[in-house]
Every structure is written in structure tokens, then in C-alpha cells.
Design a protein around this motif. Structure first.
Motif, PDB file in Angstrom:
ATOM      1  N   ASP A   1       0.831  -1.210   0.000  1.00 47.32           N
ATOM      2  CA  ASP A   1       0.000   0.000   0.000  1.00 47.32           C
ATOM      3  C   ASP A   1       0.864   1.257   0.000  1.00 47.32           C
ATOM      4  OD1 ASP A   1      -2.284  -1.512   0.003  1.00 47.32           O
ATOM      5  OD2 ASP A   1      -2.652  -1.324   2.156  1.00 47.32           O
ATOM      6  N   ARG A   2       1.910   1.281   0.826  1.00 46.85           N
ATOM      7  CA  ARG A   2       2.762   2.465   0.908  1.00 46.85           C
ATOM      8  C   ARG A   2       3.536   2.684  -0.390  1.00 46.85           C
ATOM      9  NH1 ARG A   2       1.977   6.208   2.215  1.00 46.85           N
ATOM     10  NH2 ARG A   2       4.077   6.954   2.756  1.00 46.85           N
ATOM     11  N   LEU A   3       4.038   1.613  -0.997  1.00 47.50           N
ATOM     12  CA  LEU A   3       4.728   1.759  -2.279  1.00 47.50           C
ATOM     13  C   LEU A   3       3.801   2.377  -3.325  1.00 47.50           C
ATOM     14  CD1 LEU A   3       6.814  -1.543  -2.617  1.00 47.50           C
ATOM     15  CD2 LEU A   3       7.728   0.791  -2.649  1.00 47.50           C
ATOM     16  N   ALA A   4       2.570   1.865  -3.374  1.00 47.68           N
ATOM     17  CA  ALA A   4       1.612   2.394  -4.357  1.00 47.68           C
ATOM     18  C   ALA A   4       1.349   3.879  -4.115  1.00 47.68           C
ATOM     19  CB  ALA A   4       0.313   1.594  -4.292  1.00 47.68           C
ATOM     20  N   ALA A   5       1.193   4.268  -2.843  1.00 50.23           N
ATOM     21  CA  ALA A   5       0.923   5.673  -2.530  1.00 50.23           C
ATOM     22  C   ALA A   5       2.122   6.556  -2.840  1.00 50.23           C
ATOM     23  CB  ALA A   5       0.539   5.804  -1.050  1.00 50.23           C
ATOM     24  N   ILE A   6       3.317   6.086  -2.519  1.00 54.25           N
ATOM     25  CA  ILE A   6       4.536   6.863  -2.789  1.00 54.25           C
ATOM     26  C   ILE A   6       4.728   7.062  -4.287  1.00 54.25           C
ATOM     27  CG2 ILE A   6       7.066   6.698  -2.728  1.00 54.25           C
ATOM     28  CD1 ILE A   6       6.724   5.439   0.099  1.00 54.25           C
ATOM     29  N   VAL A   7       4.550   6.012  -5.052  1.00 53.51           N
ATOM     30  CA  VAL A   7       4.733   6.109  -6.507  1.00 53.51           C
ATOM     31  C   VAL A   7       3.710   7.060  -7.110  1.00 53.51           C
ATOM     32  CG1 VAL A   7       4.585   4.811  -8.673  1.00 53.51           C
ATOM     33  CG2 VAL A   7       5.855   3.858  -6.727  1.00 53.51           C
ATOM     34  N   ALA A   8       2.450   6.910  -6.724  1.00 54.85           N
ATOM     35  CA  ALA A   8       1.402   7.775  -7.280  1.00 54.85           C
ATOM     36  C   ALA A   8       1.609   9.227  -6.864  1.00 54.85           C
ATOM     37  CB  ALA A   8       0.034   7.280  -6.825  1.00 54.85           C
TER      38      ALA A   8
END
Length: 387
Positions: free
Chosen positions: A271-278
């Protein structure tokens, strides 16, 4: 009870097997010569029930005991690594770009040694299933064998495996109940911007700066988003972008690894990777796509089987040479798939000083082959004794 005398008596023969395997490494599922070598040895031992071609090149052999009982599974991995060997040994790899840098040649040898002894003595009830598995390093061969139904097909009730470990005392075992090795996932981040002349960056949408921001933010997942007592590793291992000093490129690529023991922690990282990338894509005016690949699950030992395996190890090498509450490791192992499907245990066997695993100067220590083979043999005899 020390190393079995009969096994110690053919230690030189085991060394010959191991050196042949080391000279002839094979990768992933392409273990055809290795599989044929294993089958030839098993037939020499008088084992008649041999099944090959499982998961392409895997082998399962069945040894019948002298009475009714369950089937216990013993597993060895057979594949090598895509590394050029740098040992200079007489038995060094004869295959460019491949070597046994993780000791799977030794693991196969130890299981063959146990097979030779067990086929001679058959001092146990039920059956033993010898599992020679390809593609541990890359391909999840254990999972492929499980998916092929081998545990059900051969009625395997429990499974056990060993792995050598350099830097630990020669012939000493260590293991632990519960998680012993981590789950391993891989993330890929593809960033697309707008390239241009580096002297006019205002006309570009720079993927390099976005990549730098993303990599920096990724480090906060461990430092700020998880409990400090929960084991977690998130490492960026590759960044590829650009081709010239005066050009802002169009694209950038980031790759890395995630190591966890807990599925909730794993989900948080995703979840955090997805949020950071976006978020960074939006802030830098680029587009970015995250590809998250779940790999081997955590290797989780079963409590009762781990305690039992530790007692067997103490029979072989002495109580003082067995640590049954060792620290878990962040490396990964596809035997995890077998332990998800059946109770069992995974243990490490120290091989003394020397180059570490996956190093071009590594070589398996032949002195521990008889120790590992004796452990496997005693495990069977104690788990399934004749009444």
C-alpha cells in the motif's frame, strides 16, 4: 549418538559424487544431467521406485521400510547459480556462467548418502520419500512440485530439509520454531516523463528527479510506517535511466526487494509503495507504474517437528552443537511452499569458515556431508521406528 559409522565409511564416495555435481552445474529447471546422475546412484543403491520428470527435472524415490507406517519426506535442491566460479579448484565448474555457489551439490550429496544407508538397512517403518528438487534459486521448484500433487500422490506426511551455512561452526546445527526465513517480493517502478536538453530542464518533465524522490521516500516505509520490533527490509537495488550528461531522459526504472515475515506487514508495504509512486508521479508531473511481484512466502517451521528435528541433530553432533532457538534470517527459501502444505522443519548446518553463499569463491565443505546424511537417516529411524 555420533555420525553413523556406515555413512562415515563411504564419505570418500560421497565426496566423489559431490565433486562431479560441482563440475556439472545446471540452472533452474534445466537439471537434466544432475537428475540423471541422481537416478543412476539411486538405482545402484537398489532403490526400485523412482519417479523422474517431476517439475521437469525433479526426482522422487521411495524406500520401503520393514513395517507399516507413514511416509516422511526429505528434500534436497539440485540447481546452481548463474555465476562464474573463481575457486580454482580441481573440481571447479566446467560450465561457463554457472556454478554451485550455494551448496546445492552438497545438499544433493547428503540426501544421496542417507538414501544409500537407508536402502541398505531399512531399519524403519513406513516409507521415506527422497525429494530431489530443481529451481530453488529461481523458479520456485518446490512450489511447482507441490502444485504437481507430489505430497498427496506419495502420501507424504511430514517434510524436512537442510541448508549449509558458511561462517558457522563446522557440523553445528541451528534452527527455530516458527518463521526462520523471510518472504521475498520484488517491486518494479516504471517512470515516464518528457526528455529534453539538460540545459533547458524547464521544458522537460524529469523522470530522474522523480526516481530520486521515490527512492528517498521508499526508505521511510521501514523508518516511519512499521513497528520497530517487526522484521522488515525494503531495499532499492537498481536504478536505470539516462544515456548522456546533457540529456534529460524520457524514462527511469527502479527495482528492489521486500523481505517480510508477517502478511499484514507485507500488505502495508504494498500500500505504501503504491501511494509513494502515485504521489511522486503527480508532484513531478510524470506517470509512474508500480509492478509488485509476490515471491516465495516466509519459511515457517512447525513447532513439534522442529523440536523433534533438533533432538535428532543432538543425537548426531551433541547437545552443545545444536541451537534450537536461533535468530531468523531475511533470506528466502522455496521450501516454504512444502512447509505450507505439510508439517516439517528446515535446519541450517554449519560448514565452518570460507566464502559466503552466492559468492564466486564459495565451495561446499565435504567434511559435513556425513553429518547431514546421518541427520537425515536418524530422522527417519527415530520418526518411524520399528516396533
Amino acid at each position: 549418538m555420533p555420525v553413523i559409522n556406515r555413512i562415515a565409511g563411504f564419505a570418500a564416495e560421497m565426496q566423489g559424487w559431490r565433486h562431479w555435481l560441482h563440475r556439472n552445474p545446471e540452472l533452474k529447471f534445466d537439471c537434466h544431467k544432475t537428475s540423471a546422475f541422481v537416478v543412476e546412484r539411486l538405482r545402484e543403491f537398489g532403490i526400485t521406485e523412482i519417479h523422474d520428470g517431476i517439475a521437469e527435472t525433479g526426482v522422487i524415490a521411495i524406500i520401503e521400510g520393514c513395517g507399516d507406517g507413514p511416509t516422511i519426506g526429505l528434500r534436497a535442491d539440485m540447481d546452481a547459480l548463474p555465476i562464474d566460479e573463481a575457486t580454482g579448484l580441481d573440481h571447479a565448474s566446467e560450465t561457463p556462467g554457472a556454478m554451485h555457489a550455494c551448496g546445492h551439490d552438497g545438499h544433493t550429496t547428503m540426501l544421496l548418502g542417507a538414501a544409500k544407508y537407508l536402502a541398505e538397512t531399512r531399519n524403519f517403518a513406513g516409507r521415506v520419500a527422497l525429494i530431489f528438487q530443481p529451481a530453488e534459486e529461481n523458479g520456485g521448484g518446490a512450489g511447482v512440485m507441490v502444485d504437481a500433487g507430489v505430497l498427496d500422490r506419495f502420501n507424504i506426511a511430514e517434510v524436512y530439509a537442510l541448508h549449509n551455512i558458511p561462517g558457522h561452526p563446522e557440523g553445528a546445527f541451528h534452527t527455530t520454531p516458527g518463521p526462520i526465513m523471510a518472504a521475498v517480493d520484488t517491486f518494479h517502478i516504471h517512470i515516464s516523463g518528457k526528455g529534453g536538453h539538460a540545459a533547458m530542464p524547464h521544458d522537460t518533465r524529469d523522470p530522474v528527479m522523480a526516481a530520486v524522490g521515490i527512492c528517498t521516500a521508499i526508505q521511510t516505509i521501514v523508518s516511519r510506517n512499521h513497528h520497530a520490533l517487526n522484521d522488515l527490509v525494503v531495499s532499492v537495488t537498481q536504478i536505470h535511466t539516462g544515456s548522456a550528461d546533457n540529456v534529460v531522459p524520457d524514462t527511469a526504472y527502479i527495482c528492489g526487494t521486500v523481505r517480510t515475515f508477517d502478511k499484514d506487514v507485507q500488505a502495508m508495504v504494498k500500500d505504501r509503495l503504491a501511494a509513494i509512486v502515485a504521489g511522486h508521479a503527480a508532484s513531478f508531473g510524470v506517470t509512474a507504474a508500480l509492478d509488485y511481484e509476490e515471491g516465495y512466502p516466509a519459511t515457517v517451521n512447525h513447532d513439534a517437528q522442529t523440536r523433534f528435528a533438533a533432538e535428532v541433530a543432538r543425537d548426531v553432533v551433541g547437545r552443545e552443537n545444536v541451537d534450537a532457538a536461533a535468530a531468523r534470517q531475511m533470506g528466502a527459501e522455496d521450501f516454504a511452499y512444502m512447509l505450507e502444505a505439510r508439517p516439517g522443519a528446515y535446519l541450517f548446518l554449519g560448514q565452518g569458515p570460507g566464502a559466503g553463499l552466492h559468492h564466486p569463491a564459495y565451495d561446499f565443505n565435504d567434511e559435513i556431508s556425513a553429518v547431514g546424511a546421518s541427520f537425515f537417516a536418524r530422522l527417519v529411524e527415530r520418526a518411524q521406528p520399528l516396533t
